[in-house]
Each structure stands twice: as C-alpha cells, then as structure tokens.
Design an enzyme around this catalytic site. Structure first.
Site, PDB file in Angstrom:
ATOM      1  N   CYS A 182      30.161 -24.244 101.687  1.00 50.86           N
ATOM      2  CA  CYS A 182      31.359 -24.347 102.526  1.00 50.86           C
ATOM      3  C   CYS A 182      32.432 -23.382 102.053  1.00 50.86           C
ATOM      4  CB  CYS A 182      31.865 -25.777 102.591  1.00 50.86           C
ATOM      5  SG  CYS A 182      32.227 -26.483 100.992  1.00 50.86           S
ATOM      6  N   ASP A 242      26.001 -37.999  93.029  1.00 54.32           N
ATOM      7  CA  ASP A 242      27.363 -37.458  93.110  1.00 54.32           C
ATOM      8  C   ASP A 242      28.088 -37.807  91.816  1.00 54.32           C
ATOM      9  OD1 ASP A 242      29.141 -36.434  95.730  1.00 54.32           O
ATOM     10  OD2 ASP A 242      30.349 -37.205  94.088  1.00 54.32           O
TER      11      ASP A 242
HETATM   12  N1  SAH Z   1      27.250 -34.069 101.305  1.00 51.62           N
HETATM   13  C1  SAH Z   1      28.524 -34.750 101.464  1.00 51.62           C
HETATM   14  C2  SAH Z   1      29.707 -33.868 101.144  1.00 51.62           C
HETATM   15  C3  SAH Z   1      29.720 -33.287  99.781  1.00 51.62           C
HETATM   16  S1  SAH Z   1      31.269 -32.729  99.247  1.00 51.62           S
HETATM   17  C4  SAH Z   1      28.631 -35.278 102.883  1.00 51.62           C
HETATM   18  O1  SAH Z   1      27.950 -34.789 103.754  1.00 51.62           O
HETATM   19  O2  SAH Z   1      29.436 -36.176 103.116  1.00 51.62           O
HETATM   20  C5  SAH Z   1      30.993 -32.338  97.606  1.00 51.62           C
HETATM   21  C6  SAH Z   1      30.746 -33.514  96.687  1.00 51.62           C
HETATM   22  O3  SAH Z   1      30.349 -32.982  95.441  1.00 51.62           O
HETATM   23  C7  SAH Z   1      31.930 -34.397  96.395  1.00 51.62           C
HETATM   24  O4  SAH Z   1      31.609 -35.707  96.765  1.00 51.62           O
HETATM   25  C8  SAH Z   1      32.122 -34.316  94.865  1.00 51.62           C
HETATM   26  O5  SAH Z   1      32.432 -35.580  94.302  1.00 51.62           O
HETATM   27  C9  SAH Z   1      30.787 -33.871  94.420  1.00 51.62           C
HETATM   28  N2  SAH Z   1      30.691 -33.085  93.166  1.00 51.62           N
HETATM   29  C10 SAH Z   1      31.483 -32.071  92.751  1.00 51.62           C
HETATM   30  N3  SAH Z   1      30.996 -31.535  91.621  1.00 51.62           N
HETATM   31  C11 SAH Z   1      29.849 -32.212  91.320  1.00 51.62           C
HETATM   32  C12 SAH Z   1      28.871 -32.108  90.298  1.00 51.62           C
HETATM   33  N4  SAH Z   1      28.963 -31.185  89.342  1.00 51.62           N
HETATM   34  N5  SAH Z   1      27.826 -32.961  90.325  1.00 51.62           N
HETATM   35  C13 SAH Z   1      27.712 -33.890  91.277  1.00 51.62           C
HETATM   36  N6  SAH Z   1      28.608 -34.031  92.279  1.00 51.62           N
HETATM   37  C14 SAH Z   1      29.664 -33.203  92.303  1.00 51.62           C
END
Ligand code: SAH
Length: 386
Positions: A330, A242
């Site tokens: 989503c 992340d």
């Molecule tokens: N899978 C998680 C929810 C993900 S929400 C769960 O089930 O709880 C989306 C996530 O993507 C966020 O935590 C955000 O910090 C991350 N994010 C956004 N852009 C990103 C990128 N380019 N690379 C890595 N993480 C990213």
C-alpha cells in the site's frame, strides 16, 4: 477571495492535471490565511482555479475547481452528491464503503467513510479542517447519519500544524459499529481502529483472494482478520498473524460472530514468525502478505523494497507446490512494476516458478485520478507456483 500567484512550473503541473502546488512554486501568497479558499493566478495574473491554501505544508495549494466560483455549501453539496452517487454504482454486498476519496473525488484532503449508519471522516489539510462544520452539515443533509466522527488522530495532520484528536461532529459515535461485508457480519473499532476503522480498500481483494483459498492458509498482517475471515470456509485451517493484540481481539470476535472456528490467531512479528515456520518445515497452500506501507516517502524506498522482497522470499519458501500467494503493497512509492519485479526476483531465489493469476488494486470506491498518481497506492498480486 485572496489571490495567490504561482510560477510556470506550478502552471504546468495544473496543466498536466495535477491538483497540488508546492510551496517552492508559490511566487506571492498575498494575504492568504491558513485554510482559506483562494484564487490561484499565474505570473501574468491569469486565473487558474480556486484552491485551499495551507500556511504550513509543503503542499501549499490543493486545487478545488478550475471554475471561478465560491467554495460554499452549494459547492460541497454538489461534490459530495456526485461522490455518493458514484458509490451507489460501484459498491455491492457491503454497507461499509469509502464515500469520498479525497483528490480522486475532487475534494482534496477529505476522506468520508461509511460504516452502516455511522460516518467516519478525516480532514487532512487546513482547508478541509476549516470547512469541517460546513461539510458535516452537508453530510447530515444528504445521508442523515446516526453519527459523524472526525478521526483526526492521523499523523499527516501534523504537517498541517493541526491537532491530532478525534472529534464527534454529530450524534454520539459508538465505540464499535457493526457492518455487513461480502456476506460477513463484522465489528469495526470506530474510535481506535486503523485508518478510520477498517481496511475498506481491500474489500474486493478479500473476495478475489478467497476464490483461490484452499488447504492450509496463512494470513500475515491480518489486523482485524479481513483476508482470513473471507478464506476460512474454503480452507481446512488458517493461521492469522499480527503484532497488534487489540486488532486480533476484534478479529477473534468477528470469527465467533460468523461461526468460523478454523482460524488460529497469533500475536507475533510476521518476519520472525515466517522464520519459525520455515525452521519447523511447515508448508501452506494459500498465503497472504498485506504489510503496512514500508515506503512512507521516496527517501526510504530502497529499504522498503528490501523489506517487501524479504517477506515475499520467506513466504515463497514455505508455499506448497501449486500454492497461491496474495501479496500486497500500500506504498504509493512502490509501483506495480516494482512489486512484480521484486516478487520475480524473490521467486527465483526461492526456487519457485510463478504465474500471475491477477493484478489488482484498491476497491472501486477508492478511485484513482489518472493525472494524480498519488491516488493509486494499493497493489495486490495473486500468483501461483507451478
Ligand atoms: N490485512 C489487513 C490489513 C493489514 S494493515 C486487512 O485486510 O484488514 C497492516 C497490519 O500489520 C496492522 O494490523 C499492523 O498491526 C500489522 N503489523 C505491522 N508490523 C507488523 C509486523 N512486523 N508483524 C506483524 N504485524 C505487523
């Protein structure tokens, strides 16, 4: 009650079961003030329902009821009671869930999430914002929560010209809540976590995805570690990626709390990380992709689809034979058909033959109102390479 007159297009929309009326379909707003409950009538003056009026948003009216009745304590108690009752029937193995999913509970623009003894709420339009004290009172009567925090620091409130600040409505909301979910003990950041603290909508998908977990796992966009923590006991190792360091800190703390020691947490951009894995000729048996909503509106749908496609292509390239891909979107604007199609095309390019194991959506406590397509936002496909 003030009265708002709407045109035939709005009447048709309500007739088709939707709850929203756009500013362009309001003929005469009369004396309606910001956030008031108003009578909605057609051009001939026939009663259509009672709605919350917004003086700012393009969504000018959100229908509360098709009956002639006051929007008072009795109204909110009745709707909230029904919503809570429904969760008792559909939520298992968790003391955290969504109690009110806005339009889908006929309470447009209201979110109520439960984290053990604590509630986190969002008032997403002027009407619900104005009714906040009334709603908080009803929630106290029905649930006796230890605290209620309004997570009003959410961008859509800007469209309603409402302030973007969290607000304690009852008790003293803690920085973190401890919840139990699918046999895991998890800390949730109530004050700063994304959404209202956790991704409750993936709760059932965590279990479904973990059933297919084995070998080398990769959880992209892990946030507080949802998929990785659920899969760890079935995998040899899991790499969880992340871009948010604070989210990963909580994720690591949750791993320790559950005595899980085979997850490595990586702070990185998921796109670049995938490129690095391919260059290093790494392979995985189980990969999850759960990115943030790339398509925030119809306007950037094409760019969003390219983003999803690229991610899926890169992931499929490093999926081992027989491996499982769990891929989510989503974005309401990306339909399940769109997602299936783009993964199919990414699979062809990556030289992978894919079988669909499961087609899933948001957890049952985030219901979908059939005639309000916007309430169906989460898609989760589980696929296997042959
Ligand atoms: N899978 C998680 C929810 C993900 S929400 C769960 O089930 O709880 C989306 C996530 O993507 C966020 O935590 C955000 O910090 C991350 N994010 C956004 N852009 C990103 C990128 N380019 N690379 C890595 N993480 C990213």
């Amino acid at each position: 009650m003030n009265q708002v007159r709407v045109n035939r297009r709005a009447e048709g929309r309500l007739g088709a079961g939707h709850l929203w009326i756009y500013a362009s379909d309001v003929v005469d707003a009369g004396q309606a003030g910001p956030g008031e409950a108003v009578r909605v009538v057609n051009e001939k003056g026939r009663f259509l329902g009672i709605a919350h009026y917004s003086s700012a948003s393009q969504i000018r009216l959100r229908l509360l009821t098709r009956e002639e009745r006051p929007i008072d304590r009795a109204f909110f108690l009745e709707r909230l009671r029904a919503a809570i009752e429904f969760r008792r029937a559909v939520v298992a193995d968790s003391d955290a869930c969504r109690l009110v999913h806005a339009e889908a509970d006929l309470l447009p623009a209201l979110i109520v999430d439960q984290y053990g003894a604590h509630l986190a709420v969002q008032f997403l339009d002027q009407g619900m914002d104005r009714a906040a004290p009334l709603i908080a009172g009803c929630l106290c009567e029905l649930l006796s929560p230890a605290s209620i925090l309004a997570r009003n620091d959410v961008a859509v409130r800007r469209l309603e010209e409402l302030p973007l600040e969290p607000l304690a409505l009852h008790g003293e909301p803690p920085a973190q809540a401890e919840i139990r979910m699918n046999g895991l003990a998890l800390a949730v950041d109530l004050q700063r976590g994304q959404k209202t603290g956790a991704f409750l909508d993936q709760r059932e998908n965590y279990v479904a995805a973990a059933r297919w977990a084995r070998g080398r796992g990769l959880d992209l966009f892990t946030c507080q570690g949802g998929f990785a923590l659920h899969a760890a006991r079935r995998c040899e190792t899991v790499e969880a990626v992340d871009s948010s360091a604070p989210a990963l800190e909580i994720a690591a703390e949750n791993a320790r709390r559950n005595r899980i020691a085979n997850i490595v947490w990586r702070e990185a951009n998921a796109f670049d990380y995938l490129t690095g894995l391919a260059a290093a000729r790494r392979q995985f048996d189980w990969i999850v992709i759960d990115p943030p909503a790339f398509a925030k509106s119809r306007a950037n749908l094409e760019a969003a689809m390219r983003g999803y496609r690229d991610l899926n292509y890169k992931a499929l390239k490093i999926l081992a034979p027989g491996g499982v891909l769990v891929t989510c979107s989503c974005s309401h604007h990306v339909s399940e058909a769109d997602l299936l199609q783009l993964v199919a095309s990414a699979g062809l390019d990556a030289g992978r033959t894919l079988r669909v194991l499961e087609r899933r959506t948001q957890a049952a406590d985030h219901p979908i109102l059939l005639t309000v397509p916007e309430t169906h936002y989460l898609k989760c496909l589980i696929l296997q390479t042959l």
